[in-house]
Design an enzyme around this catalytic site. Structure first.
Site, PDB file in Angstrom:
ATOM      1  N   LYS A  60      46.684  -6.582 -19.727  1.00 59.14           N
ATOM      2  CA  LYS A  60      46.607  -7.469 -20.893  1.00 59.14           C
ATOM      3  C   LYS A  60      47.593  -8.632 -20.758  1.00 59.14           C
ATOM      4  O   LYS A  60      47.322  -9.747 -21.227  1.00 59.14           O
ATOM      5  CB  LYS A  60      46.873  -6.676 -22.173  1.00 59.14           C
ATOM      6  CG  LYS A  60      45.662  -5.879 -22.648  1.00 59.14           C
ATOM      7  CD  LYS A  60      44.520  -6.792 -23.041  1.00 59.14           C
ATOM      8  CE  LYS A  60      43.418  -6.062 -23.781  1.00 59.14           C
ATOM      9  NZ  LYS A  60      42.348  -6.968 -24.251  1.00 59.14           N
ATOM     10  N   TYR A  83      47.156  -0.679 -18.996  1.00 60.59           N
ATOM     11  CA  TYR A  83      46.759  -1.480 -20.156  1.00 60.59           C
ATOM     12  C   TYR A  83      47.728  -2.632 -20.375  1.00 60.59           C
ATOM     13  O   TYR A  83      47.320  -3.794 -20.508  1.00 60.59           O
ATOM     14  CB  TYR A  83      46.699  -0.594 -21.393  1.00 60.59           C
ATOM     15  CG  TYR A  83      46.203  -1.310 -22.628  1.00 60.59           C
ATOM     16  CD1 TYR A  83      44.879  -1.730 -22.729  1.00 60.59           C
ATOM     17  CD2 TYR A  83      47.055  -1.573 -23.703  1.00 60.59           C
ATOM     18  CE1 TYR A  83      44.414  -2.385 -23.859  1.00 60.59           C
ATOM     19  CE2 TYR A  83      46.603  -2.225 -24.836  1.00 60.59           C
ATOM     20  CZ  TYR A  83      45.285  -2.640 -24.909  1.00 60.59           C
ATOM     21  OH  TYR A  83      44.834  -3.288 -26.030  1.00 60.59           O
TER      22      TYR A  83
END
Length: 242
Positions: A169, A165
């Site tokens: 991102k 993640y």
């Protein structure tokens, strides 16, 4: 011809995505609520319509190129332009973990949705955004993508072991900056929105912030004036150090 501004929100069937759709609808937009699951999307749209908002469901799976192309064709046929694109759809893949432990397949899954999916959607809808008077693109970001915060051993962000993640991102932030640079002078502004840790499936239901609070950051960037910033990431408290 629809005279309202048209906004597409990916992953709009729940959580922050649905709240972004709600707030844009309340601001007078025609909201296209993108959802990979048609049935779940219809439930969300019925809820928004019952509140008196102009909302339409659209099937959109960001990792499926055919689905993305089909959705862009539907928007083109129905409206001929797109004023706002909110790239909200994202995942924390099952098994996300520290660098030393994460499976490469898990890491790949994170990038497939959070980076490649974002780029694919942006590419497909950019021709329609160019047809709007002053389009806005908002990519959902996170403090977990901030090198400054994750790199600070005193920060809580430094203790979160989700490489998939966090790194995907961070890559999405680079997409935001590079697309903003590419579109300078066109009137299209591109920014990232960090909603903070909100009470959702992804953030955990014990989180202090509400989806409405998180959504407000993205909605503010979606409705920027012509002299607004581009190529930046913002949280509720202002520009995110990243």
């Amino acid at each position: 011809m629809n005279t309202h501004k048209i906004a597409l929100v990916t992953g709009a069937n729940k959580g922050i995505g649905k709240e972004i759709a709600r707030q844009l609808g309340q601001a007078g937009f025609t909201v296209l609520a993108g959802s990979r699951d048609v049935a779940r999307g219809e439930v969300a749209v019925k809820e928004l319509v019952a509140e008196g908002l102009d909302a339409v469901g659209i099937q959109l799976e960001v990792t499926d190129e055919a689905s993305v192309r089909r959705a862009a064709g539907q928007v083109d046929a129905a409206y001929g332009r797109l004023d706002v694109l909110i790239n909200n759809a994202a995942i924390i893949p099952v098994g996300d973990d520290a660098v030393s432990r994460i499976g490469l397949g898990v890491l790949r899954e994170a990038f497939e949705t959070n980076v490649l999916g974002l780029v694919g959607v942006a590419q497909a809808f950019l021709p329609l955004l160019r047809k709007a008077d002053a389009a806005r693109i908002v990519n959902l970001s996170t403090s977990l993508a901030s090198f400054e915060q994750v790199g600070d051993p005193e920060s809580r962000m430094s203790t979160v072991r989700t490489l998939g993640y966090n790194s995907s991102k961070a890559a999405a932030n680079m997409v935001t900056v590079m697309l903003a640079n590419e579109l300078r002078g066109t009137g299209i502004l591109v920014n990232g929105a960090d909603p903070g840790n909100c009470a959702t499936d992804m953030g955990g239901w014990s989180a202090a912030r509400t989806p409405a609070q998180g959504a407000a950051v993205a909605v503010g960037l979606a409705t920027l004036d012509a002299d607004g910033p581009t190529g930046q990431v913002y949280a509720e408290e202002g520009r995110l150090a990243w």
